[in-house]
Design a protein around this motif. Structure first.
Motif, PDB file in Angstrom:
ATOM      1  N   ASP A   1     128.438   1.779 -32.281  1.00  0.00           N
ATOM      2  CA  ASP A   1     128.120   0.368 -32.429  1.00  0.00           C
ATOM      3  C   ASP A   1     127.224   0.154 -33.657  1.00  0.00           C
ATOM      4  O   ASP A   1     126.385   0.989 -33.961  1.00  0.00           O
ATOM      5  CB  ASP A   1     127.340  -0.090 -31.183  1.00  0.00           C
ATOM      6  N   PHE A   2     127.380  -0.993 -34.281  1.00  0.00           N
ATOM      7  CA  PHE A   2     126.505  -1.326 -35.394  1.00  0.00           C
ATOM      8  C   PHE A   2     125.051  -1.469 -34.929  1.00  0.00           C
ATOM      9  O   PHE A   2     124.105  -1.212 -35.670  1.00  0.00           O
ATOM     10  CB  PHE A   2     126.991  -2.621 -36.066  1.00  0.00           C
ATOM     11  N   ASP A   3     124.914  -1.878 -33.659  1.00  0.00           N
ATOM     12  CA  ASP A   3     123.593  -2.004 -33.041  1.00  0.00           C
ATOM     13  C   ASP A   3     122.751  -0.740 -33.176  1.00  0.00           C
ATOM     14  O   ASP A   3     121.528  -0.808 -33.247  1.00  0.00           O
ATOM     15  CB  ASP A   3     123.759  -2.287 -31.539  1.00  0.00           C
ATOM     16  N   VAL A   4     123.463   0.398 -33.190  1.00  0.00           N
ATOM     17  CA  VAL A   4     122.744   1.669 -33.242  1.00  0.00           C
ATOM     18  C   VAL A   4     121.989   1.788 -34.566  1.00  0.00           C
ATOM     19  O   VAL A   4     120.817   2.177 -34.597  1.00  0.00           O
ATOM     20  CB  VAL A   4     123.743   2.830 -33.064  1.00  0.00           C
ATOM     21  N   ILE A   5     122.674   1.405 -35.645  1.00  0.00           N
ATOM     22  CA  ILE A   5     122.017   1.436 -36.951  1.00  0.00           C
ATOM     23  C   ILE A   5     120.901   0.392 -36.995  1.00  0.00           C
ATOM     24  O   ILE A   5     119.786   0.658 -37.469  1.00  0.00           O
ATOM     25  CB  ILE A   5     123.033   1.187 -38.089  1.00  0.00           C
ATOM     26  N   LEU A   6     121.210  -0.770 -36.452  1.00  0.00           N
ATOM     27  CA  LEU A   6     120.230  -1.849 -36.426  1.00  0.00           C
ATOM     28  C   LEU A   6     118.954  -1.421 -35.705  1.00  0.00           C
ATOM     29  O   LEU A   6     117.833  -1.713 -36.143  1.00  0.00           O
ATOM     30  CB  LEU A   6     120.841  -3.052 -35.705  1.00  0.00           C
TER      31      LEU A   6
ATOM     32  N   ALA B   1     111.937   1.581 -26.409  1.00  0.00           N
ATOM     33  CA  ALA B   1     112.041   1.015 -25.068  1.00  0.00           C
ATOM     34  C   ALA B   1     112.287  -0.486 -25.148  1.00  0.00           C
ATOM     35  O   ALA B   1     113.139  -1.054 -24.462  1.00  0.00           O
ATOM     36  CB  ALA B   1     110.760   1.299 -24.286  1.00  0.00           C
ATOM     37  N   PHE B   2     111.549  -1.128 -26.031  1.00  0.00           N
ATOM     38  CA  PHE B   2     111.646  -2.573 -26.206  1.00  0.00           C
ATOM     39  C   PHE B   2     113.048  -2.963 -26.686  1.00  0.00           C
ATOM     40  O   PHE B   2     113.693  -3.858 -26.135  1.00  0.00           O
ATOM     41  CB  PHE B   2     110.578  -2.988 -27.220  1.00  0.00           C
ATOM     42  N   LEU B   3     113.527  -2.257 -27.708  1.00  0.00           N
ATOM     43  CA  LEU B   3     114.829  -2.598 -28.278  1.00  0.00           C
ATOM     44  C   LEU B   3     115.951  -2.363 -27.281  1.00  0.00           C
ATOM     45  O   LEU B   3     116.885  -3.163 -27.158  1.00  0.00           O
ATOM     46  CB  LEU B   3     115.081  -1.790 -29.555  1.00  0.00           C
ATOM     47  N   VAL B   4     115.843  -1.253 -26.555  1.00  0.00           N
ATOM     48  CA  VAL B   4     116.880  -0.950 -25.568  1.00  0.00           C
ATOM     49  C   VAL B   4     116.876  -2.027 -24.474  1.00  0.00           C
ATOM     50  O   VAL B   4     117.931  -2.501 -24.043  1.00  0.00           O
ATOM     51  CB  VAL B   4     116.668   0.459 -24.974  1.00  0.00           C
ATOM     52  N   ALA B   5     115.662  -2.443 -24.086  1.00  0.00           N
ATOM     53  CA  ALA B   5     115.566  -3.488 -23.063  1.00  0.00           C
ATOM     54  C   ALA B   5     116.242  -4.767 -23.524  1.00  0.00           C
ATOM     55  O   ALA B   5     116.777  -5.526 -22.717  1.00  0.00           O
ATOM     56  CB  ALA B   5     114.098  -3.753 -22.727  1.00  0.00           C
ATOM     57  N   PHE B   6     116.198  -5.026 -24.830  1.00  0.00           N
ATOM     58  CA  PHE B   6     116.868  -6.209 -25.343  1.00  0.00           C
ATOM     59  C   PHE B   6     118.309  -5.953 -25.758  1.00  0.00           C
ATOM     60  O   PHE B   6     118.928  -6.775 -26.421  1.00  0.00           O
ATOM     61  CB  PHE B   6     116.069  -6.792 -26.517  1.00  0.00           C
ATOM     62  N   GLY B   7     118.779  -4.773 -25.409  1.00  0.00           N
ATOM     63  CA  GLY B   7     120.186  -4.478 -25.637  1.00  0.00           C
ATOM     64  C   GLY B   7     120.553  -4.170 -27.069  1.00  0.00           C
ATOM     65  O   GLY B   7     121.726  -4.252 -27.441  1.00  0.00           O
ATOM     66  N   ILE B   8     119.561  -3.848 -27.879  1.00  0.00           N
ATOM     67  CA  ILE B   8     119.882  -3.455 -29.254  1.00  0.00           C
ATOM     68  C   ILE B   8     119.895  -1.934 -29.327  1.00  0.00           C
ATOM     69  O   ILE B   8     118.862  -1.284 -29.299  1.00  0.00           O
ATOM     70  CB  ILE B   8     118.861  -4.030 -30.243  1.00  0.00           C
ATOM     71  N   GLY B   9     121.044  -1.375 -29.427  1.00  0.00           N
ATOM     72  CA  GLY B   9     121.192   0.073 -29.579  1.00  0.00           C
ATOM     73  C   GLY B   9     121.099   0.836 -28.277  1.00  0.00           C
ATOM     74  O   GLY B   9     120.476   0.463 -27.325  1.00  0.00           O
TER      75      GLY B   9
END
Ligand code: ATP
Ligand code: MG
Lengths: 258, 256
Positions: A190-195, A250-258
């Motif tokens: 996913d592009f999210d991973v790079i983001l 943790a924060f980014l994962v919680a918001f579904g980014i990456g």
């Protein structure tokens, strides 16, 4: 509470306050005064170009070792080196690219900023700036701060690609994975991973630049003080990068980014 | 009254430096502050331009209390009236000598163009006896040359007040006298108000209208050059005659 612990806490609170004030001054200056483009580009060049070789070498070998280790581990489990591309890709994009680049930049650039500003402080050059109508925050702080913000994400993307390339080299040459298998796994991400990774670098850039400026501007005690500041800038930045990395992830994962 | 220092107190940790220092400086005069090494002269000068804030007391420049200036814009406005020669010259290492001298012009005088700034910088360097050095870096200069570049930089934007922290220290006697003449000239021609710190009594007598002595954090005597030369105060007399015998004892060892 014993006195010395109380003092420690006061010190921590005081430092937090001072750092907040510094960041406030930096932001105020960026918004209100015209940023000197020449100074900014000079710093961006120094931060970016000077770091290219060391960031490149670091991430190349990190990509290589990731492929090697994951390849052999999976061979032990599945008798076949599966998912090497996935492991290398996720690790590099989300963690190792941003974190290692930030740490290299903290060591390379954070140290040099702290030493430079520290020397200027102890030789009264900072005082001299004030008497010549120049705010050191605007003249010295802002270009370094913005330079780090611009260059750390760029360096991270560069490190990502070199790391992926390093992993590809080992996968194809040493593990016998077909080139397309490895690359398909990378492309499939996913592009999210790079983001996710790039987003973190902005925070790391803030940590490195702010720490170096703060420590540099507060240097006292001659050459010895400059040495102390330099070490402090690097150590504090590195520790803060690693600690903040966990919470940011943790924060980014919680918001579904990456 | 151009500059007033009222009852300044300043400590650095346990080190009590200024302890109720007061001094008035009049428009157009050259005031020299003398005193032993480490007694707080440089600290006092930095208070005048707001580089240091006193623990207690006030610094008033042109009727503005700069110790109370909360907004840094106000502080900058006051600092811009000053030229400051630092004890260690404090040249910017990363800039050439010419750019160092032109620095204040470019920042403070918006109407001065780049080539004009460069020309003025060369003129000011010539005033302090330096020629063809504007392309050099400060690291390539001798100690005395640095001092003179620092002086050229301090006077380049033609400030109203000039502060000299040991303008002639480290210079040969002839160059020292050139600098003394320059200081007098600036006062006469541009009617600048100057505050100088020096250990060089020849220079102090030559350039000053008044001399003040700082001792143990206070001004113990202020007077015209003539008054100081013939003072009855034993501390001041010992200092200006440079004698190790007298009421001021220099500690050579900690246990004395
Ligand atoms: N930024 C500072 N932090 C801590 N202590 C300081 C600082 N600046 C000066 N001091 C102390 O204040 C005292 C006075 O210093 P100052 O530089 O004013 O002396 P001085 O009178 O100018 O001496 P000299 O004639 O040798 O230049 C010294 O004891 C010095 O250690
Ligand atoms: Mg001094």
């Amino acid at each position: 509470m014993p006195g010395y612990i109380k003092e420690r806490w006061f010190k921590i609170i005081e430092t937090t306050g001072d750092v907040t004030l510094l960041v406030g001054d930096l932001l105020k200056s960026i918004v209100r005064d015209k940023v000197d483009l020449n100074l900014f580009l000079a710093q961006a060049g120094r931060i970016g170009v000077d770091s290219l070789p060391v960031v490149g070498v670091t991430s190349l070998f990190v990509g290589m070792v990731l492929a090697l280790q994951s390849g052999y581990s999976f061979k032990n489990v599945f008798n076949e080196p599966l998912f090497v591309g996935t492991v290398v890709g996720y690790s590099i994009f989300k963690e190792l690219g941003p974190v290692l680049t930030a740490i290299v930049v903290a060591g390379r650039i954070g140290a040099s900023i702290a030493a430079e500003l520290g020397t200027m402080k102890v030789t009264e050059q900072i005082d001299a700036l004030y008497t010549l109508g120049t705010n050191p925050i605007r003249y010295l702080g802002v270009p370094r701060f913005l330079g780090a913000f611009l260059m750390l994400p760029v360096l991270t993307v560069y490190a990502d690609f070199i790391g992926i390339f390093g992993g590809w080299m080992i996968s194809t040459w040493k593990l016998g994975i077909p080139s397309m298998t490895y690359l398909d796994e990378i492309y499939g991400m996913d592009f999210d991973v790079i983001l996710h990774g790039v987003f973190k670098t902005f925070v790391f850039a803030g940590i490195v630049a702010t720490t170096a400026c703060y420590v540099g501007f507060r240097t006292y005690g001659g050459a010895e003080g400059v040495g102390r500041s330099t070490t402090k800038a690097v150590v504090v930045s590195m520790v803060m990068i690693l600690i903040s990395d966990y919470f940011l992830s943790a924060f980014l994962v919680a918001f579904g980014i990456g | 009254m151009a500059i007033q220092l009222c009852n300044l107190y300043k400590n650095f940790g346990p080190n009590k430096v200024l302890q109720g220092m007061s001094l008035d400086i009049q428009d157009g005069e050259t005031m020299t502050i003398i005193g032993g090494s480490g007694c707080g002269k440089s600290v006092c000068l930095k208070h005048i331009v707001g580089l240091l804030k006193p623990d207690k007391g006030e610094v008033i420049v042109d009727g503005i209390n700069i110790t109370a200036a909360e907004d840094e814009e106000d502080l900058f406005a006051v600092q811009n009236k000053f030229g400051f020669l630092f004890q260690g010259a404090a040249l910017f290492d990363s800039l050439s000598v010419g750019d160092n001298v032109a620095f204040g012009l470019r920042n403070l005088k918006k109407d001065v163009g780049d080539s004009q700034a460069r020309r003025i910088a060369r003129e000011k360097l010539a005033l302090v006896g330096l020629h063809d050095v504007d392309h050099l870096k400060p690291a390539e200069l001798s100690g005395g040359m640095k001092k003179r570049v620092g002086l050229a930089r301090a006077i380049a934007h033609e400030p109203k007040y000039i502060i000299y922290d040991e303008p002639t220290t480290g210079l040969d006697p002839i160059t020292s006298d050139v600098i003394n003449e320059l200081i007098i000239d600036l006062q006469k021609k541009l009617s600048v108000t100057s505050i100088a710190v020096t250990h060089d009594m020849v220079s102090a007598y030559k350039i000053s209208n008044r001399i003040a002595m700082l001792y143990e954090g206070k001004i113990i005597e202020v007077g015209t050059t003539q008054q100081i030369k013939t003072t009855g105060n034993p501390y001041v007399r010992q200092f200006v005659t440079g004698s190790s015998q007298g009421p001021i004892k220099v500690k050579l060892r900690e246990w004395e």
